[in-house]
Scaffold this motif. Structure first.
Motif, PDB file in Angstrom:
ATOM      1  N   ASN A   1       1.592  14.560  -7.918  1.00  0.00           N
ATOM      2  CA  ASN A   1       1.836  14.275  -6.505  1.00  0.00           C
ATOM      3  C   ASN A   1       1.216  12.964  -6.040  1.00  0.00           C
ATOM      4  O   ASN A   1       1.244  12.664  -4.851  1.00  0.00           O
ATOM      5  CB  ASN A   1       1.303  15.422  -5.648  1.00  0.00           C
ATOM      6  CG  ASN A   1       2.090  16.703  -5.864  1.00  0.00           C
ATOM      7  OD1 ASN A   1       3.320  16.686  -5.919  1.00  0.00           O
ATOM      8  ND2 ASN A   1       1.392  17.818  -6.010  1.00  0.00           N
ATOM      9  N   SER A   2       0.639  12.209  -6.968  1.00  0.00           N
ATOM     10  CA  SER A   2       0.155  10.879  -6.608  1.00  0.00           C
ATOM     11  C   SER A   2       1.333   9.997  -6.204  1.00  0.00           C
ATOM     12  O   SER A   2       2.479  10.250  -6.587  1.00  0.00           O
ATOM     13  CB  SER A   2      -0.581  10.245  -7.786  1.00  0.00           C
ATOM     14  OG  SER A   2      -1.745  10.979  -8.105  1.00  0.00           O
TER      15      SER A   2
ATOM     16  N   LEU B   1      -3.774  -1.086  -8.214  1.00  0.00           N
ATOM     17  CA  LEU B   1      -4.725   0.005  -8.416  1.00  0.00           C
ATOM     18  C   LEU B   1      -4.009   1.312  -8.123  1.00  0.00           C
ATOM     19  O   LEU B   1      -3.524   1.510  -7.005  1.00  0.00           O
ATOM     20  CB  LEU B   1      -5.933  -0.155  -7.496  1.00  0.00           C
ATOM     21  CG  LEU B   1      -6.982   0.958  -7.582  1.00  0.00           C
ATOM     22  CD1 LEU B   1      -7.721   0.892  -8.921  1.00  0.00           C
ATOM     23  CD2 LEU B   1      -7.972   0.869  -6.418  1.00  0.00           C
ATOM     24  N   LEU B   2      -3.907   2.183  -9.127  1.00  0.00           N
ATOM     25  CA  LEU B   2      -3.314   3.509  -8.962  1.00  0.00           C
ATOM     26  C   LEU B   2      -4.430   4.534  -8.898  1.00  0.00           C
ATOM     27  O   LEU B   2      -5.262   4.620  -9.813  1.00  0.00           O
ATOM     28  CB  LEU B   2      -2.388   3.843 -10.138  1.00  0.00           C
ATOM     29  CG  LEU B   2      -1.370   2.785 -10.588  1.00  0.00           C
ATOM     30  CD1 LEU B   2      -0.506   3.333 -11.706  1.00  0.00           C
ATOM     31  CD2 LEU B   2      -0.516   2.328  -9.420  1.00  0.00           C
ATOM     32  N   LYS B   3      -4.451   5.337  -7.835  1.00  0.00           N
ATOM     33  CA  LYS B   3      -5.499   6.340  -7.671  1.00  0.00           C
ATOM     34  C   LYS B   3      -4.966   7.724  -8.029  1.00  0.00           C
ATOM     35  O   LYS B   3      -3.868   8.100  -7.614  1.00  0.00           O
ATOM     36  CB  LYS B   3      -6.018   6.314  -6.231  1.00  0.00           C
ATOM     37  CG  LYS B   3      -6.627   4.974  -5.830  1.00  0.00           C
ATOM     38  CD  LYS B   3      -7.078   4.962  -4.378  1.00  0.00           C
ATOM     39  CE  LYS B   3      -8.302   5.846  -4.187  1.00  0.00           C
ATOM     40  NZ  LYS B   3      -8.836   5.741  -2.802  1.00  0.00           N
ATOM     41  N   ASN B   4      -5.742   8.468  -8.797  1.00  0.00           N
ATOM     42  CA  ASN B   4      -5.375   9.828  -9.180  1.00  0.00           C
ATOM     43  C   ASN B   4      -5.537  10.776  -7.994  1.00  0.00           C
ATOM     44  O   ASN B   4      -6.281  10.476  -7.046  1.00  0.00           O
ATOM     45  CB  ASN B   4      -6.255  10.289 -10.347  1.00  0.00           C
ATOM     46  CG  ASN B   4      -5.582  11.327 -11.221  1.00  0.00           C
ATOM     47  OD1 ASN B   4      -4.608  11.959 -10.817  1.00  0.00           O
ATOM     48  ND2 ASN B   4      -6.094  11.515 -12.424  1.00  0.00           N
ATOM     49  N   GLY B   5      -4.853  11.904  -8.048  1.00  0.00           N
ATOM     50  CA  GLY B   5      -4.961  12.905  -7.006  1.00  0.00           C
ATOM     51  C   GLY B   5      -5.949  13.996  -7.372  1.00  0.00           C
ATOM     52  O   GLY B   5      -6.633  13.931  -8.391  1.00  0.00           O
TER      53      GLY B   5
ATOM     54  N   VAL C   1       0.857  -1.175   0.000  1.00  0.00           N
ATOM     55  CA  VAL C   1       0.000   0.000   0.000  1.00  0.00           C
ATOM     56  C   VAL C   1       0.896   1.228   0.000  1.00  0.00           C
ATOM     57  O   VAL C   1       1.942   1.249   0.654  1.00  0.00           O
ATOM     58  CB  VAL C   1      -0.966   0.006   1.211  1.00  0.00           C
ATOM     59  CG1 VAL C   1      -0.196   0.013   2.524  1.00  0.00           C
ATOM     60  CG2 VAL C   1      -1.923   1.180   1.141  1.00  0.00           C
ATOM     61  N   ALA C   2       0.511   2.251  -0.777  1.00  0.00           N
ATOM     62  CA  ALA C   2       1.272   3.508  -0.831  1.00  0.00           C
ATOM     63  C   ALA C   2       0.305   4.666  -0.655  1.00  0.00           C
ATOM     64  O   ALA C   2      -0.808   4.654  -1.201  1.00  0.00           O
ATOM     65  CB  ALA C   2       2.009   3.637  -2.167  1.00  0.00           C
TER      66      ALA C   2
ATOM     67  N   HIS D   1      -6.784  15.881   1.245  1.00  0.00           N
ATOM     68  CA  HIS D   1      -7.311  14.954   0.244  1.00  0.00           C
ATOM     69  C   HIS D   1      -6.990  13.520   0.673  1.00  0.00           C
ATOM     70  O   HIS D   1      -6.318  12.777  -0.026  1.00  0.00           O
ATOM     71  CB  HIS D   1      -6.723  15.238  -1.134  1.00  0.00           C
ATOM     72  CG  HIS D   1      -7.057  16.591  -1.654  1.00  0.00           C
ATOM     73  ND1 HIS D   1      -8.260  16.870  -2.277  1.00  0.00           N
ATOM     74  CD2 HIS D   1      -6.362  17.753  -1.633  1.00  0.00           C
ATOM     75  CE1 HIS D   1      -8.283  18.150  -2.627  1.00  0.00           C
ATOM     76  NE2 HIS D   1      -7.149  18.702  -2.253  1.00  0.00           N
ATOM     77  N   SER D   2      -7.477  13.150   1.846  1.00  0.00           N
ATOM     78  CA  SER D   2      -7.216  11.819   2.373  1.00  0.00           C
ATOM     79  C   SER D   2      -7.737  10.757   1.406  1.00  0.00           C
ATOM     80  O   SER D   2      -8.870  10.807   0.945  1.00  0.00           O
ATOM     81  CB  SER D   2      -7.895  11.667   3.732  1.00  0.00           C
ATOM     82  OG  SER D   2      -7.701  10.379   4.238  1.00  0.00           O
ATOM     83  N   GLY D   3      -6.887   9.803   1.087  1.00  0.00           N
ATOM     84  CA  GLY D   3      -7.275   8.731   0.178  1.00  0.00           C
ATOM     85  C   GLY D   3      -6.949   8.991  -1.268  1.00  0.00           C
ATOM     86  O   GLY D   3      -7.006   8.076  -2.086  1.00  0.00           O
ATOM     87  N   SER D   4      -6.616  10.242  -1.631  1.00  0.00           N
ATOM     88  CA  SER D   4      -6.284  10.542  -3.019  1.00  0.00           C
ATOM     89  C   SER D   4      -4.848  10.134  -3.329  1.00  0.00           C
ATOM     90  O   SER D   4      -3.964  10.228  -2.480  1.00  0.00           O
ATOM     91  CB  SER D   4      -6.442  12.042  -3.297  1.00  0.00           C
ATOM     92  OG  SER D   4      -7.801  12.416  -3.238  1.00  0.00           O
TER      93      SER D   4
END
Length: 388
Positions: A221-222, A208-212, A174-175, A182-185
């Protein structure tokens, strides 16, 4: 007081502690690789240039361990990428851009590492893909759409890797995006399962890569970066990108054969500049032959297809054929020739999802630097590689 000595043995830097209960060592390693490369159908026409790391990315690294007793060790790795052609850093503004982590390894419980590192998805599937096996970065899947190349690195990550049991190894990571407010972004999640026994090597992986919050062109900054090319340019405003892949390889004497399949989904939300999930499915076959001479030969075939979505009925697809011929002077040094040709068909979204355009051929990402102005592209390179 504990005293430490530094020795150079066989190209490795050894640090030998004075206490028998806490032996430590540091090894320095690296790869120097440069090639003259020719690529056609670029926006300004064909180009011949010196390319750094055409077969294997240039790197200088340090690995270290300290025996803490009872089968437990402290471990670390620092690895910097660089460009052989001009001596610059592989990534501006970053020193150890390839890896910078520290952790604990235990023979019974496994390994826990923290820092900037590759995901379990990459660790499991990269060895079964085209980059180390056949043609280096010139042979990776179009635009490295499924992350088999070294383009995805994860900041602020925690990774656990299990001990190997009857050939099976599992890992999770997990990263965190670490953006205030923006918690979780911008976070990343990954898991893998691999099997190595005798001539068989198989793996499956997920990430899974999440966008910011700065979503339009993928938030810089992701936690994780990834390849940006003409293949995915219209979908960089995705809320997240999901990767699922599996691969296998069988080795019998001088021959090796293998293949992989992957499914990558760019999923939209209200802030995305496209509306429907963009899906890319890729299948690949690889083969290598170590001849009775120092020549190693390799070949790879890749087919990538997009789904019909976002108003596109003639969805893009990409066919690629790659070759390698490597002459090994020794276990560390070689001269190589790599070739790749690709043809694109169908339509895709332009940068920002603004309009539909004809799909352009894109051999890898780190080689051409840009996509073809038409449906075809061919790359040929000849280079020299040394590892230490």
């Amino acid at each position: 007081m504990k005293h430490t000595k530094l020795l150079i043995v066989g190209g490795a830097l050894l640090s030998i502690g004075g206490s028998a209960a806490a032996q430590s060592n540091v090894a320095m390693y690296g790869i120097v690789d440069v090639a003259v490369t020719h690529v056609d159908h670029l926006p300004a026409g064909a180009s011949t240039y010196m390319r750094s790391g055409a077969k294997d990315g240039n790197r200088l690294g340090f690995r270290g361990t300290e025996d803490l007793g009872g089968g437990t060790s402290l471990i670390f790795q620092l690895e910097a990428g660089f460009n052989t052609d001009d001596g610059t850093a592989g990534q501006a503004g970053s020193l150890f851009n390839r890896a910078a982590w520290v952790g604990i390894s235990d023979k019974t419980w496994g390994k826990l590492t923290v820092g900037r590192q590759y995901a379990p998805y990459f660790d499991a599937l990269n060895p079964l893909g085209p980059v180390p096996v056949v043609t280096g970065a010139a042979g990776d899947h179009p635009g490295d759409i499924d992350g088999f190349d070294i383009t995805i690195r994860n900041n602020n990550s925690i990774k656990y890797t299990s001990p190997t049991w009857h050939g099976v190894t599992a890992a999770v990571m997990v990263a965190a995006g670490e953006q205030a407010g923006h918690s979780g972004s911008g976070g990343t999640y990954s898991a893998s399962l691999k099997y190595d026994a005798g001539p068989w090597h198989s793996a499956m992986g997920y990430q899974l890569l999440k966008n910011g919050p700065n979503q339009a062109n993928w938030d810089a900054n992701s936690a994780s970066s990834f390849s940006k090319s003409a293949v995915n340019a219209g979908y960089l405003s995705a809320a997240d990108v999901q990767y699922v892949a599996a691969g296998t390889r069988y080795e019998h004497g001088p021959l090796g054969v293998g293949g992989s399949v992957s499914n990558v989904q760019y999923r939209a939300n209200a802030a995305s500049l496209f509306r429907d999930t963009a899906i890319f499915n890729t299948g690949a076959l690889l083969a290598t032959w170590q001849t009775t001479t120092p020549w190693l030969l390799g070949a790879g075939i890749t087919y990538t297809s997009a789904n019909k979505a976002n108003g596109i009925s003639d969805a893009a697809n990409y066919r690629q054929f790659s070759l390698q011929q490597t002459y090994w002077f020794s276990k560390r040094s070689s001269i190589y020739i790599i070739e790749a040709t690709q043809r694109a068909n169908g339509r895709t979204l332009a940068l920002g999802g603004a309009s539909q355009i004809d799909a352009g051929a894109t051999v890898g990402v780190s080689q051409s630097g840009t996509s073809s102005v038409g449906p075809k592209q061919t790359l040929v390179g000849i280079g020299l590689r040394h590892s230490f």
